[in-house]
Design an enzyme around this catalytic site. Structure first.
Site, PDB file in Angstrom:
ATOM      1  N   ASP A 313       0.819  -1.212   0.000  1.00  0.00           N
ATOM      2  CA  ASP A 313       0.000   0.000   0.000  1.00  0.00           C
ATOM      3  C   ASP A 313       0.850   1.259   0.000  1.00  0.00           C
ATOM      4  O   ASP A 313       2.000   1.254   0.434  1.00  0.00           O
ATOM      5  CB  ASP A 313      -0.927   0.003   1.216  1.00  0.00           C
ATOM      6  CG  ASP A 313      -0.160   0.008   2.532  1.00  0.00           C
ATOM      7  OD1 ASP A 313       0.823  -0.762   2.640  1.00  0.00           O
ATOM      8  OD2 ASP A 313      -0.531   0.762   3.447  1.00  0.00           O
ATOM      9  N   GLU A 314       0.287   2.335  -0.495  1.00  0.00           N
ATOM     10  CA  GLU A 314       0.842   3.681  -0.404  1.00  0.00           C
ATOM     11  C   GLU A 314       2.318   3.745  -0.808  1.00  0.00           C
ATOM     12  O   GLU A 314       3.127   4.415  -0.167  1.00  0.00           O
ATOM     13  CB  GLU A 314       0.655   4.219   1.022  1.00  0.00           C
ATOM     14  CG  GLU A 314      -0.810   4.320   1.424  1.00  0.00           C
ATOM     15  CD  GLU A 314      -1.010   4.717   2.874  1.00  0.00           C
ATOM     16  OE1 GLU A 314      -1.967   5.449   3.156  1.00  0.00           O
ATOM     17  OE2 GLU A 314      -0.210   4.272   3.734  1.00  0.00           O
TER      18      GLU A 314
END
Length: 503
Positions: A313-314
């Protein structure tokens, strides 16, 4: 075929109470109105009331693990309450399904697996408590509970990377979530702020990366023996540990320990803030993939469960093409080490490997990509399940970048409608993540977890057509009192106050 084992509870010393039973109370609740959470699939109440009295003695559990682990669970939770239970092993009740019958002054627990019998024990525990059985004797209304889960995976995530929680604190969390049939504990073991598990082939990960956390307070880490202790404790409560090493982003703690993982070969400074998206492994370097293989191999060898969470993620600091290539290789490494990969929903922008599970948190379209590829989805929409979100603007801790999440918002949604086109068959389950930016101790964990986790537990277990919000609030009110009796600092939810005002 049913194999019946009786007596089901064996004792080193067995001394039954021989006095006449007390006078039956006038208000023994019917079985089908007891405030059970999650709500079982079927509760058929009868017309009789039976009296059960504890034996005095020490429990000697069965050597059959299908039965013995359930006996141990009951003994651990209610050491003073040893009822003469009957256990039946059924070939027709598979998976996590179970049946409990209260009839002719007998309580029979029936299941076909260890997991099913543990679920029966957890429901029985609630029946005993809400029938008034904590004192060692109890009147229980007759009837039958027949039950099985909506989804196979019902998870809770604890972020130990931003703030470290020791073995005993994690065990306390396990004891809090197990009664609600949460069957997976996802441990977020690494992030920019800290690396929390010993890797013998890369010792500086904990020597350097394990010594920091948010706010600059001392961090900490689990030795491999510590981690195994958590795994075994969780397993005894019917919970599978899912380890996560977040990558290629959220990796500053690793990058501070080993400069070789950086594109410029320079060690990063420890990070104690709460920003995201600024760190990345060098995705072009072969040594990075050697590192990943070593980490997955060592953690995987300590983890009997099938899953390994690779994060994903991210990853804002990683070029998209590099991210895709990295995720493809990371999935392969996880599978070569005998585990099923799980990744946050951004991993669906890569070429998903067969069996890789996509965990939706922000992008419903990525969940649809997973379905199109034939891959399962775990539902963790941030606006409904993120336990680090505040209840409202007055909450003493928590964030609100995704939403304010009160009990009504936590309960009133259907996983099958989050992404149009998904069905229950596409969904592995539901998970409730508790990120660690604002939590410092077990009291903080309790405050943000309860009572919202009970809403998520029912979503993951109970058929959608049987869920009813007003009835859930009725049952939740009883659990709020019970949680407090156990010393669990559950939040004083507005949802119950609003219900009282309406009534």
């Amino acid at each position: 075929m049913i194999l019946r084992l009786a007596p089901a509870l064996l004792f080193l010393v067995m001394t039954a109470c021989v006095s006449d039973p007390p006078t039956k109370p006038e208000d023994v609740p019917d079985l089908d109105v007891l405030p059970l959470i999650p709500l079982p699939v079927s509760i058929d109440g009868g017309d009789e009331v039976y009296y059960y009295d504890s034996y005095e003695g020490e429990v000697l559990p069965s050597l059959n693990p299908t039965i013995g682990d359930a006996q141990r669970y009951l003994s651990d939770r209610w050491p003073e309450l040893a009822l003469p239970l009957q256990f039946a092993i059924s070939e027709t009740l598979q998976g996590e399904a179970y049946r409990i019958e209260f009839k002719n002054e007998e309580i029979e627990l029936e299941a076909g697996t260890r997991e099913g019998m543990l679920n029966a024990a957890k429901t029985l525990g609630q029946v005993l408590h809400f029938s008034g059985g904590d004192a060692g004797e109890v009147f229980i209304s007759s009837g039958t509970i027949t039950d099985e889960p909506r989804f196979d995976y019902r998870g809770y995530m604890l972020d130990v990377a931003r703030h470290f929680f020791d073995v005993e604190e994690v065990k306390a969390v396990i004891d809090r979530i197990a009664p609600y049939k949460i069957n997976h504990l996802h441990l977020h073991l690494s992030d920019d702020q800290g690396w929390r598990i010993e890797i013998k082939s890369w010792p500086k990960l904990t020597e350097i990366g394990g010594q920091s956390e948010v706010d600059g307070t001392p961090g900490g880490f689990y030795t491999q023996d510590d981690y195994s202790e958590i795994v075994n404790y969780a397993q005894s409560r019917g919970i599978t540990i899912v380890p996560e090493i977040d990558m290629p982003g959220h990796t500053n703690a690793a990058l501070s320990a080993y400069p070789i993982l950086n594109a410029d070969g320079v060690a990063r400074e420890p990070y104690t803030g709460t920003n995201v998206g600024f760190s990345t492994l060098d995705t072009d370097q072969d040594s990075v993939y050697t590192f990943i293989d070593d980490v997955v191999r060592e953690i995987g060898a300590l983890t009997p469960g099938p899953y390994f969470h690779l994060g994903g993620d991210e990853s804002d600091a990683t070029e998209h093409e590099d991210f895709v290539n990295f995720v493809n290789r990371a999935q392969q490494i996880v599978q070569e080490n005998g585990k099923i990969p799980i990744g946050w929903d951004e991993v669906a922008t890569s070429e998903l490997a067969e069996e890789t599970v996509v965990q939706l948190w922000a992008h419903p379209d990525y969940a649809l990509r997973a379905r199109e590829a034939g891959n399962a989805v775990i539902m963790s929409p941030a606006t409904r399940t993120y336990l680090d979100m505040q209840y409202d603007s007055t909450s003493r801790i928590g964030l609100h970048w995704a939403a304010y999440i009160e009990v009504d918002s936590a309960y009133q949604w259907d996983p099958a409608t989050v992404a149009e086109g998904l069905t229950d068959g596409d969904i592995l389950g539901v998970e409730s993540p508790l990120w660690g930016e604002t939590i410092r101790n077990l009291e903080d964990i309790d405050y943000l977890t309860f009572p919202r986790l009970l809403a998520h537990a029912e979503i993951g277990w109970t058929p959608q057509e049987k869920r009813d919000y007003p009835d859930f609030l009725r049952r939740l009110a009883a659990h709020q009192d019970w949680l407090r009796e156990q010393g669990i600092g559950t939040y004083e939810t507005r949802a119950l106050a609003d219900q009282d005002n309406v009534q």
